[in-house]
Design a protein around this motif. Structure first.
Motif, PDB file in Angstrom:
ATOM      1  N   PHE A 251       0.808  -1.219   0.000  1.00 27.01           N
ATOM      2  CA  PHE A 251       0.000   0.000   0.000  1.00 27.01           C
ATOM      3  C   PHE A 251       0.846   1.277   0.000  1.00 27.01           C
ATOM      4  O   PHE A 251       0.406   2.318  -0.463  1.00 27.01           O
ATOM      5  CB  PHE A 251      -0.942   0.023   1.212  1.00 27.01           C
ATOM      6  N   MET A 252       2.045   1.196   0.577  1.00 27.47           N
ATOM      7  CA  MET A 252       2.861   2.401   0.704  1.00 27.47           C
ATOM      8  C   MET A 252       3.764   2.633  -0.508  1.00 27.47           C
ATOM      9  O   MET A 252       4.540   3.578  -0.541  1.00 27.47           O
ATOM     10  CB  MET A 252       3.720   2.316   1.981  1.00 27.47           C
ATOM     11  N   ALA A 253       3.663   1.771  -1.527  1.00 21.15           N
ATOM     12  CA  ALA A 253       4.601   1.810  -2.658  1.00 21.15           C
ATOM     13  C   ALA A 253       4.603   3.145  -3.404  1.00 21.15           C
ATOM     14  O   ALA A 253       5.648   3.706  -3.689  1.00 21.15           O
ATOM     15  CB  ALA A 253       4.305   0.664  -3.614  1.00 21.15           C
ATOM     16  N   ASP A 254       3.432   3.661  -3.707  1.00 21.37           N
ATOM     17  CA  ASP A 254       3.356   4.924  -4.453  1.00 21.37           C
ATOM     18  C   ASP A 254       2.037   5.647  -4.172  1.00 21.37           C
ATOM     19  O   ASP A 254       1.253   5.214  -3.327  1.00 21.37           O
ATOM     20  CB  ASP A 254       3.548   4.656  -5.955  1.00 21.37           C
ATOM     21  N   LEU A 255       1.823   6.712  -4.880  1.00 22.61           N
ATOM     22  CA  LEU A 255       0.641   7.526  -4.628  1.00 22.61           C
ATOM     23  C   LEU A 255      -0.648   6.749  -4.926  1.00 22.61           C
ATOM     24  O   LEU A 255      -1.619   6.816  -4.170  1.00 22.61           O
ATOM     25  CB  LEU A 255       0.729   8.783  -5.521  1.00 22.61           C
ATOM     26  N   LYS A 256      -0.623   5.980  -5.998  1.00 19.03           N
ATOM     27  CA  LYS A 256      -1.818   5.235  -6.405  1.00 19.03           C
ATOM     28  C   LYS A 256      -2.180   4.191  -5.340  1.00 19.03           C
ATOM     29  O   LYS A 256      -3.337   4.034  -4.974  1.00 19.03           O
ATOM     30  CB  LYS A 256      -1.548   4.561  -7.762  1.00 19.03           C
ATOM     31  N   SER A 257      -1.149   3.494  -4.842  1.00 22.55           N
ATOM     32  CA  SER A 257      -1.426   2.448  -3.861  1.00 22.55           C
ATOM     33  C   SER A 257      -1.891   3.068  -2.538  1.00 22.55           C
ATOM     34  O   SER A 257      -2.719   2.499  -1.829  1.00 22.55           O
ATOM     35  CB  SER A 257      -0.193   1.571  -3.647  1.00 22.55           C
ATOM     36  N   LYS A 258      -1.359   4.257  -2.223  1.00 26.71           N
ATOM     37  CA  LYS A 258      -1.818   4.952  -1.010  1.00 26.71           C
ATOM     38  C   LYS A 258      -3.286   5.343  -1.120  1.00 26.71           C
ATOM     39  O   LYS A 258      -4.049   5.237  -0.162  1.00 26.71           O
ATOM     40  CB  LYS A 258      -0.953   6.191  -0.743  1.00 26.71           C
ATOM     41  N   LEU A 259      -3.648   5.743  -2.313  1.00 26.32           N
ATOM     42  CA  LEU A 259      -5.057   6.079  -2.573  1.00 26.32           C
ATOM     43  C   LEU A 259      -5.916   4.815  -2.432  1.00 26.32           C
ATOM     44  O   LEU A 259      -6.995   4.842  -1.828  1.00 26.32           O
ATOM     45  CB  LEU A 259      -5.179   6.672  -3.994  1.00 26.32           C
ATOM     46  N   ALA A 260      -5.387   3.710  -2.953  1.00 25.30           N
ATOM     47  CA  ALA A 260      -6.104   2.436  -2.846  1.00 25.30           C
ATOM     48  C   ALA A 260      -6.341   2.096  -1.382  1.00 25.30           C
ATOM     49  O   ALA A 260      -7.412   1.613  -0.991  1.00 25.30           O
ATOM     50  CB  ALA A 260      -5.311   1.324  -3.533  1.00 25.30           C
ATOM     51  N   TYR A 261      -5.326   2.377  -0.538  1.00 25.68           N
ATOM     52  CA  TYR A 261      -5.488   2.078   0.891  1.00 25.68           C
ATOM     53  C   TYR A 261      -6.653   2.852   1.482  1.00 25.68           C
ATOM     54  O   TYR A 261      -7.470   2.300   2.225  1.00 25.68           O
ATOM     55  CB  TYR A 261      -4.205   2.390   1.675  1.00 25.68           C
ATOM     56  N   LEU A 262      -6.735   4.118   1.120  1.00 28.51           N
ATOM     57  CA  LEU A 262      -7.839   4.939   1.652  1.00 28.51           C
ATOM     58  C   LEU A 262      -9.200   4.355   1.272  1.00 28.51           C
ATOM     59  O   LEU A 262     -10.154   4.443   2.016  1.00 28.51           O
ATOM     60  CB  LEU A 262      -7.719   6.381   1.124  1.00 28.51           C
ATOM     61  N   MET A 263      -9.227   3.693   0.109  1.00 34.20           N
ATOM     62  CA  MET A 263     -10.489   3.119  -0.372  1.00 34.20           C
ATOM     63  C   MET A 263     -10.896   1.847   0.371  1.00 34.20           C
ATOM     64  O   MET A 263     -12.054   1.450   0.328  1.00 34.20           O
ATOM     65  CB  MET A 263     -10.379   2.848  -1.877  1.00 34.20           C
ATOM     66  N   VAL A 264      -9.945   1.214   1.023  1.00 27.14           N
ATOM     67  CA  VAL A 264     -10.281  -0.030   1.744  1.00 27.14           C
ATOM     68  C   VAL A 264      -9.975   0.111   3.240  1.00 27.14           C
ATOM     69  O   VAL A 264      -9.937  -0.873   3.979  1.00 27.14           O
ATOM     70  CB  VAL A 264      -9.514  -1.253   1.186  1.00 27.14           C
ATOM     71  N   LYS A 265      -9.805   1.343   3.681  1.00 23.15           N
ATOM     72  CA  LYS A 265      -9.387   1.602   5.058  1.00 23.15           C
ATOM     73  C   LYS A 265     -10.325   0.949   6.093  1.00 23.15           C
ATOM     74  O   LYS A 265      -9.875   0.330   7.056  1.00 23.15           O
ATOM     75  CB  LYS A 265      -9.338   3.114   5.279  1.00 23.15           C
ATOM     76  N   GLY A 266     -11.616   1.119   5.849  1.00 20.90           N
ATOM     77  CA  GLY A 266     -12.600   0.567   6.789  1.00 20.90           C
ATOM     78  C   GLY A 266     -12.464  -0.945   6.911  1.00 20.90           C
ATOM     79  O   GLY A 266     -12.398  -1.491   8.011  1.00 20.90           O
ATOM     80  N   GLY A 267     -12.377  -1.604   5.761  1.00 22.20           N
ATOM     81  CA  GLY A 267     -12.229  -3.058   5.746  1.00 22.20           C
ATOM     82  C   GLY A 267     -10.939  -3.503   6.406  1.00 22.20           C
ATOM     83  O   GLY A 267     -10.912  -4.489   7.154  1.00 22.20           O
TER      84      GLY A 267
ATOM     85  N   LEU B 255     -17.670  -2.325  -4.862  1.00 25.09           N
ATOM     86  CA  LEU B 255     -17.094  -1.856  -6.109  1.00 25.09           C
ATOM     87  C   LEU B 255     -15.838  -1.018  -5.865  1.00 25.09           C
ATOM     88  O   LEU B 255     -14.831  -1.157  -6.564  1.00 25.09           O
ATOM     89  CB  LEU B 255     -18.152  -1.008  -6.840  1.00 25.09           C
ATOM     90  N   LYS B 256     -15.902  -0.183  -4.823  1.00 19.73           N
ATOM     91  CA  LYS B 256     -14.777   0.696  -4.522  1.00 19.73           C
ATOM     92  C   LYS B 256     -13.546  -0.124  -4.136  1.00 19.73           C
ATOM     93  O   LYS B 256     -12.430   0.147  -4.593  1.00 19.73           O
ATOM     94  CB  LYS B 256     -15.160   1.651  -3.380  1.00 19.73           C
ATOM     95  N   SER B 257     -13.765  -1.151  -3.301  1.00 24.59           N
ATOM     96  CA  SER B 257     -12.629  -1.965  -2.849  1.00 24.59           C
ATOM     97  C   SER B 257     -12.075  -2.797  -4.010  1.00 24.59           C
ATOM     98  O   SER B 257     -10.875  -3.030  -4.092  1.00 24.59           O
ATOM     99  CB  SER B 257     -13.032  -2.859  -1.677  1.00 24.59           C
ATOM    100  N   LYS B 258     -12.955  -3.199  -4.924  1.00 22.52           N
ATOM    101  CA  LYS B 258     -12.481  -3.948  -6.100  1.00 22.52           C
ATOM    102  C   LYS B 258     -11.604  -3.057  -6.981  1.00 22.52           C
ATOM    103  O   LYS B 258     -10.578  -3.490  -7.518  1.00 22.52           O
ATOM    104  CB  LYS B 258     -13.658  -4.485  -6.917  1.00 22.52           C
TER     105      LYS B 258
END
Lengths: 338, 338
Positions: A251-267, B255-258
């Motif tokens: 998740f910490m690799a780059d900006l995109k992956s950091k954004l991805a983390y925010l999208m699954v933060k709750g889970g 969908l967001k997590s996918k």
């Protein structure tokens, strides 16, 4: 109900211990007796604004350190918070004892001061561990590096009572850790333990459980010697830590992956919560005559509060009395079968 | 170099075995002798368009099944692919033997037919396992449920040679699995093993390694009895499987997590690759006079190909000869020190 606590035990004592105790008073309505240096406890409460309503302090001048030899510490430090607390429990001045101090010392103290149940050669440490399906109880998770088959059978009996009475599992199942499903697997001690568990009428024996299946949580109680139990407990933590670290790197690799983390933060938070051993309180010293609970050495207020809740559940459910009765029944069966 | 393979062993034999063998011929330039039912092998190659250049077939009419009792199978099924292959190896008709068949039978066969090195009471299974820092070698990972201290010392010697010669680790370190860092920890056998490892001049002993630190990969060789090793090997797999399943649930929630998954897909693939035991080939039977390698029972072509590469590295590096020399040196030290 009065829960006696070791205010000086653990990495974060007395602050986190007292914070956890105060939270337990508020949330569970228990009374607390906090054992330790009165001056330190009162100063800590004052400095941190901890509400001491419902908490009585019992003075004890010494502290058992992690590096102390367990039995020597229990015999030598008569005025330590752990020894004083255990003596109060044995004398009926409280219903349970909770400490985040040295596991070895607590085990020795519980055995020497609170005494063992009949049919128990050595108490075991029972730890609830997160599993895929549901948490399971592992015992012995580290008290006895060598265990005779009768000890493993007693662990199964006590563990089943714990899961039913304290964790509310109906008709809990027991698995024996082994390197294969067949009853001929393992060392001679495990082969004999398998036989004893098969004929132990107070448990629902599900047979051997292979290490790869242990984390599934398909059985309620997982029985093994303390050397193996220590491996299971600590390796589970170690592998989880490694994998969580690797995922973090992803998740910490780059900006995109950091954004991805925010999208699954709750889970991810739910995931971490499921893995969080602190949710389940501490480890019960199984086989002593009253509830003695070991909270994690690194307990924060939440973990310690949960250990107090676990102590309360042990008291309310009469788990120790049930263990006493079941162990007596097993002893009769074994005598009859011998 | 000629690598003998068991074409009939494993869940996906003979197809994946032959595909892996053909890939090994192409990529590593080895010769292969595939042992098994000629008719089945030839039919399988034809049906799947497998290029058999560089692969010679040696006929063997029988197959050892997973359910066969190991020693009885080796003694009884004289014309099985495993027994014929091991006999060819013992007779010098090839340089190494690789099988994805029954671990127990392969261990029994290696011991009975290929024979043990001097100083080896029982061969061990050595498995390379992914770790946070780097992969580590675990032995015994399941052959001997009970181990005497001298056996653990021999495992350390052989494991160090393997990591240096085959895996290219300079001056590899050895850790003894134990429930604490102090040399007094563990069962009497582990206390004695610690002492033997400390005085074993052919290894770099890093002391006890606690189970929580095993997955870190800080030591190159992790030594323990086969009961404990089976727990470490299989529990590591089990915990990883559980956690990967949970992470998958997090990503599949909505969908967001996918979408988030798509954003970290590359990183997750690298993560999975790091965890993939197939990358490291199979397990070496440590302590027999020639290289015998157990590929995973569920090997696909890639895993089997990697097991052949591992066999090639064992042969090229002269690992078994080095083990023979080092074990002789340890025997002398132990005799001198006794």
């Amino acid at each position: 109900m009065n829960i006696i606590i070791d205010a000086m035990g653990g990495d974060n004592a007395p602050k986190e211990i007292l914070l956890g105790a105060a939270a337990a008073v508020r949330e569970y309505g228990v009374q607390i007796t906090a054992v330790g240096r009165r001056r330190d406890i009162e100063a800590c409460a004052r400095e941190n604004g901890i509400d001491m309503a419902g908490i009585t302090v019992a003075d004890a001048s010494e502290t058992i350190e992690m590096c102390d030899e367990p039995t020597a510490a229990i015999r030598g430090k008569k005025d330590s918070s752990m020894v004083v607390g255990l003596r109060m429990l044995a004398a009926g001045e409280g219903d349970a004892f909770v400490s985040a101090g040295s596991t070895g010392a607590l085990l020795a103290g519980a055995t020497l001061i609170v005494k063992r149940l009949r049919g128990v050669k050595r108490p075991a440490i029972g730890t609830v561990i997160p599993g895929a399906k549901q948490p399971y109880l592992l015992l012995d998770s580290g008290a006895n590096v060598e265990c005779r088959p009768e000890m493993l059978s007693a662990f199964a009996t006590m563990g089943s009572v714990y899961m039913e009475k304290v964790m509310g599992r109906a008709n809990p199942s027991v698995g024996l850790v082994n390197n294969g499903a067949e009853e001929t697997k393992g060392t001679p001690a495990y082969v004999e333990a398998h036989r004893l568990l098969k004929y132990n009428k107070n448990i629902r024996f599900a047979g051997n459980v292979e290490p790869k299946d242990v984390p599934q949580g398909n059985v309620d109680v997982v029985v093994c010697d303390g050397f193996t139990g220590n491996v299971i407990l600590k390796l589970t933590e170690g592998v989880a830590k490694m994998l969580v670290g690797e995922i973090k790197n992803v998740f910490m690799a780059d900006l995109k992956s950091k954004l991805a983390y925010l999208m699954v933060k709750g889970g991810m938070k739910d995931f971490k919560k499921k893995l969080d051993a602190d949710e389940h309180g501490g480890a019960l010293m199984m086989g002593v005559t009253k509830p003695v609970i070991k909270a994690h050495g690194s307990s924060n207020a939440k973990a310690f509060k949960n250990a107090v809740r676990q102590a309360k559940l042990c008291v309310e459910s009469g788990a120790v009395e049930s263990m006493r009765e079941k162990l007596a029944a097993v002893a009769q069966t074994e005598e009859a079968g011998a």
